[in-house]
Write an enzyme that holds these catalytic residues in place. Structure first.
Site, PDB file in Angstrom:
ATOM      1  N   SER A   1     -34.808 -55.272   7.505  1.00 41.14           N
ATOM      2  CA  SER A   1     -35.417 -54.037   7.017  1.00 41.14           C
ATOM      3  C   SER A   1     -34.510 -52.827   7.299  1.00 41.14           C
ATOM      4  O   SER A   1     -33.689 -52.852   8.226  1.00 41.14           O
ATOM      5  CB  SER A   1     -36.778 -53.847   7.672  1.00 41.14           C
ATOM      6  OG  SER A   1     -36.626 -53.875   9.068  1.00 41.14           O
TER       7      SER A   1
ATOM      8  N   CYS B   1     -35.548 -59.575  -1.229  1.00 41.83           N
ATOM      9  CA  CYS B   1     -34.955 -58.230  -1.261  1.00 41.83           C
ATOM     10  C   CYS B   1     -34.521 -57.867  -2.680  1.00 41.83           C
ATOM     11  O   CYS B   1     -34.279 -56.718  -2.984  1.00 41.83           O
ATOM     12  CB  CYS B   1     -33.762 -58.159  -0.330  1.00 41.83           C
ATOM     13  SG  CYS B   1     -32.440 -59.209  -0.880  1.00 41.83           S
TER      14      CYS B   1
ATOM     15  N   GLU C   1     -41.166 -49.968   0.346  1.00 41.48           N
ATOM     16  CA  GLU C   1     -41.009 -51.400   0.084  1.00 41.48           C
ATOM     17  C   GLU C   1     -42.268 -52.106   0.586  1.00 41.48           C
ATOM     18  O   GLU C   1     -42.570 -52.067   1.780  1.00 41.48           O
ATOM     19  CB  GLU C   1     -39.777 -51.931   0.824  1.00 41.48           C
ATOM     20  CG  GLU C   1     -39.528 -53.408   0.561  1.00 41.48           C
ATOM     21  CD  GLU C   1     -38.347 -53.968   1.363  1.00 41.48           C
ATOM     22  OE1 GLU C   1     -38.220 -53.664   2.556  1.00 41.48           O
ATOM     23  OE2 GLU C   1     -37.561 -54.735   0.766  1.00 41.48           O
TER      24      GLU C   1
HETATM   25  P1  NAD Z   1     -36.755 -57.377  10.091  1.00 36.05           P
HETATM   26  O1  NAD Z   1     -35.914 -56.172   9.991  1.00 36.05           O
HETATM   27  O2  NAD Z   1     -38.097 -57.269  10.714  1.00 36.05           O
HETATM   28  O3  NAD Z   1     -35.992 -58.517  10.945  1.00 36.05           O
HETATM   29  C1  NAD Z   1     -34.673 -58.901  10.655  1.00 36.05           C
HETATM   30  C2  NAD Z   1     -34.013 -59.433  11.924  1.00 36.05           C
HETATM   31  O4  NAD Z   1     -33.930 -58.388  12.894  1.00 36.05           O
HETATM   32  C3  NAD Z   1     -34.783 -60.575  12.588  1.00 36.05           C
HETATM   33  O5  NAD Z   1     -33.861 -61.541  13.031  1.00 36.05           O
HETATM   34  C4  NAD Z   1     -35.454 -59.892  13.758  1.00 36.05           C
HETATM   35  O6  NAD Z   1     -35.684 -60.748  14.855  1.00 36.05           O
HETATM   36  C5  NAD Z   1     -34.452 -58.830  14.135  1.00 36.05           C
HETATM   37  N1  NAD Z   1     -35.049 -57.676  14.835  1.00 36.05           N
HETATM   38  C6  NAD Z   1     -36.357 -57.371  14.955  1.00 36.05           C
HETATM   39  N2  NAD Z   1     -36.498 -56.230  15.670  1.00 36.05           N
HETATM   40  C7  NAD Z   1     -35.274 -55.815  16.005  1.00 36.05           C
HETATM   41  C8  NAD Z   1     -34.771 -54.713  16.743  1.00 36.05           C
HETATM   42  N3  NAD Z   1     -35.572 -53.799  17.250  1.00 36.05           N
HETATM   43  N4  NAD Z   1     -33.430 -54.608  16.884  1.00 36.05           N
HETATM   44  C9  NAD Z   1     -32.605 -55.519  16.344  1.00 36.05           C
HETATM   45  N5  NAD Z   1     -33.028 -56.582  15.634  1.00 36.05           N
HETATM   46  C10 NAD Z   1     -34.333 -56.738  15.472  1.00 36.05           C
HETATM   47  O7  NAD Z   1     -36.842 -57.989   8.629  1.00 36.05           O
HETATM   48  P2  NAD Z   1     -37.745 -59.179   8.102  1.00 36.05           P
HETATM   49  O8  NAD Z   1     -39.167 -58.745   8.078  1.00 36.05           O
HETATM   50  O9  NAD Z   1     -37.392 -60.440   8.805  1.00 36.05           O
HETATM   51  O10 NAD Z   1     -37.194 -59.320   6.602  1.00 36.05           O
HETATM   52  C11 NAD Z   1     -37.645 -58.541   5.532  1.00 36.05           C
HETATM   53  C12 NAD Z   1     -36.739 -57.360   5.280  1.00 36.05           C
HETATM   54  O11 NAD Z   1     -35.409 -57.813   5.076  1.00 36.05           O
HETATM   55  C13 NAD Z   1     -37.119 -56.603   4.010  1.00 36.05           C
HETATM   56  O12 NAD Z   1     -36.996 -55.240   4.256  1.00 36.05           O
HETATM   57  C14 NAD Z   1     -36.069 -57.074   2.998  1.00 36.05           C
HETATM   58  O13 NAD Z   1     -35.813 -56.181   1.951  1.00 36.05           O
HETATM   59  C15 NAD Z   1     -34.885 -57.212   3.881  1.00 36.05           C
HETATM   60  N6  NAD Z   1     -33.891 -58.079   3.267  1.00 36.05           N
HETATM   61  C16 NAD Z   1     -32.793 -57.482   2.733  1.00 36.05           C
HETATM   62  C17 NAD Z   1     -31.836 -58.262   2.123  1.00 36.05           C
HETATM   63  C18 NAD Z   1     -30.617 -57.626   1.524  1.00 36.05           C
HETATM   64  O14 NAD Z   1     -29.739 -58.357   1.134  1.00 36.05           O
HETATM   65  N7  NAD Z   1     -30.519 -56.319   1.421  1.00 36.05           N
HETATM   66  C19 NAD Z   1     -31.994 -59.652   2.041  1.00 36.05           C
HETATM   67  C20 NAD Z   1     -33.134 -60.215   2.597  1.00 36.05           C
HETATM   68  C21 NAD Z   1     -34.078 -59.419   3.206  1.00 36.05           C
END
Ligand code: NAD
Length: 509
Positions: free
Chosen positions: A237, A292, A394
């Protein structure tokens, strides 16, 4: 069930661990529940790595680096070829794990894995990709060349929505380039990554080259804090992507951080509407909208285009088959968690409150036999405006917003003003309009009559604006640049070795 799969799919009472230095390691000081989203039940516990476990993984990756760096690229490629074969042979168990923990339908899981395997395929060409650049006679008796050396230990942090593909956007290319890798997959669906790591090991990858540490945000902080980790690839995210980019860059790491999205599809009056709407259905509701690159806004040019699009969408939504991903024939599975279900439900209520017309309401769906699963139906909002939160934020669920505009320019202004710039698409039969759109739209990945323009493995993937922090995209040619450091040599071997006078002017050729 193969021995490999059963080693990963631990019995329900076991806690899933980490894959460090070629073996499964468990620490159970902290743990989190992993759910089956189709049943809403906890299937197992996952160990969340603390600092000691992260240090052990970085120790292993550091120790493995010198020998792996010296391994000729063609030898690395031979392991990648064997890995590709093993991935294809084990596609079914990998996809079963994806569906069990993510919830997506099994065909969709195969699609995801297929795109990941394409990156391994591209990485098999690493000898060609790492050839470097050479300039003979850069000056008198002087030759110059650049080579691309691996960085060392690098890490990847990945989201829940593609538990196999997004890790595979990163580690095959990083490892092919001669780095050693630490993957921190999503804590929501960690099993596919463990199986990917075990298969790589079975393909002949030396211990310590690819490690998986499971965990949460605290685990990521420990990875950030370790000075030996040279680079970070993040996908998730936007708020976390932005913060990780800033924190990682401030401590001297190379960072690429891909964030969230709000992808618009523009439908012109001359579009082949039946095909456009079929494409929209898949792009908006496939994977329950948890992509995404999902299309979450349909911008219809002209009232008639909008009326016809909404009518066709409503028909097709009524025919969607929603249920557990393991059942062949379902189009859409559940959302990932109860929290995601609550969040999407909240957005739908907000949209109604803000004055959008709810043309299809997915709330309150019950799937027989799966009443505790995190299911929701497809929702469609008409007459959405750019001030509404359902337009701006989103939602990451099966909610499509229709915005009505009167020209292509108005549609493009809307897209260019949005904070995200991941993907977009134009449906038209007009080549001139398509050329104008692709030239002027402020988005990283653009489709013309292609709703999900996800670049192939030999291109690179990334968005613009607040959808990506950093300079280089993931996989493809950009991955070679991201995971290596350029070193340029200038070498002189004069033909005759007569003594020369000292020169004080800056050397030029
Ligand atoms: P998220 O941001 O919640 O988690 C992503 C990763 O970050 C996980 O491994 C999580 O454990 C880790 N994380 C959680 N808290 C953290 C913190 N405080 N500091 C560092 N890392 C932390 O995302 P999600 O819910 O797993 O996935 C959905 C999001 O990912 C959506 O916003 C989607 O658009 C995005 N996404 C983007 C792409 C792209 O290519 N731009 C591709 C896939 C998903």
């Amino acid at each position: 069930m193969s021995s490999l799969e059963s080693a990963v799919v631990a019995s329900e009472s076991d806690t899933l661990g980490h894959f460090i230095n070629g073996e499964i390691v468990s620490d159970q000081r902290r743990s989190a529940a992993v759910f089956n989203p189709a049943t809403g039940q906890v299937t197992q516990q996952l160990a969340l790595a603390d600092q000691a476990t992260v240090t052990t993984a970085v120790d292993a990756a550091t120790a493995a680096f010198p020998a792996w760096r010296q391994t000729p690229p063609n030898k690395r490629a031979q392991i990648l070829f064997r890995y590709k074969q093993l991935l294809e042979q084990n596609a079914e168990p990998i996809c079963q794990l994806i569906t069990a923990e993510h919830g997506k339908v099994i065909d969709d899981a195969h699609g995801e894995l297929g795109r990941g395997i394409e990156v391994v395929d591209y990485a098999c060409g690493i000898s060609e990709l790492l050839k470097g650049e050479f300039s003979k006679n850069a000056g008198p008796d002087i030759d110059s060349w650049s080579e691309f050396q691996p960085l060392g230990v690098v890490a990847g942090i990945t989201p829940f929505n593609f538990p196999a593909m997004v890790p595979m956007w990163m580690f095959p290319m990083a490892i092919a380039c001669g780095n050693t890798f630490i993957l921190k997959p999503s804590e929501r669906d960690p099993s596919p990554a463990l199986l990917l790591a075990k298969l790589f090991s079975e393909a002949g990858l030396p211990d310590g080259v690819f490690n998986v540490v499971n965990g949460d945000g605290d685990t990521v902080q420990h990875i950030l804090d370790d000075d030996r980790v040279q680079a970070l690839s993040f996908v998730g995210s936007t708020p976390i992507a932005e913060s990780l980019f800033q924190r990682g860059s401030a401590c001297g790491k190379r960072v690429q951080a891909l964030g969230g999205a709000k992808n618009h599809a523009v439908i012109l009056p001359d579009a082949d509407l039946e095909n456009a709407v079929n494409a929209l259905m898949g792009a908006a509701y496939g994977s329950c909208g948890e992509r995404c690159m999902a299309i979450s806004v349909a911008v219809c040019v002209g009232e008639e285009t909008a009326d016809k699009t909404v009518a066709l969408l409503k028909d097709k939504i009524a025919g969607l088959k929603i249920g557990p991903g393991v059942d062949a024939g379902n189009d859409m599975g559940p959302l990932i968690t109860k929290a995601a279900l609550d969040r999407v439900t909240h957005f739908i209520a907000k949209g109604v409150e803000e004055g959008a017309e709810l043309a299809a309401d997915g709330r309150g769906l019950e799937v027989a036999g799966h009443e505790s699963g995190f299911f929701i139906g497809a929702s469609l909002f008409d007459r959405v405006t750019s001030e509404m939160s359902i337009y701006q934020d989103e939602i990451f669920g099966p909610v499509l917003c229709v915005v009505r505009v009167d020209s292509l320019d108005a549609a493009m202004e809307l897209i260019n003003a949005h904070e995200f710039g991941n993907g977009t698409c134009l449906f038209t039969r007009d080549g001139e309009a398509a050329r104008y759109f692709t030239d002027h739209i402020q988005v990283g990945m653009v489709g013309v009559n292609v709703a999900l323009p996800v670049p192939i493995a030999s291109q690179s993937f990334g968005g613009w604006k607040r959808s990506l922090f950093g300079d280089l995209y993931v996989y493809g040619p950009d991955a070679v640049r991201f995971y290596t450091r350029r070193k340029t040599m200038t070498q002189r071997w004069p033909a005759n070795s007569q003594a020369e006078k000292a020169r004080y002017a800056f050397p030029s050729s």
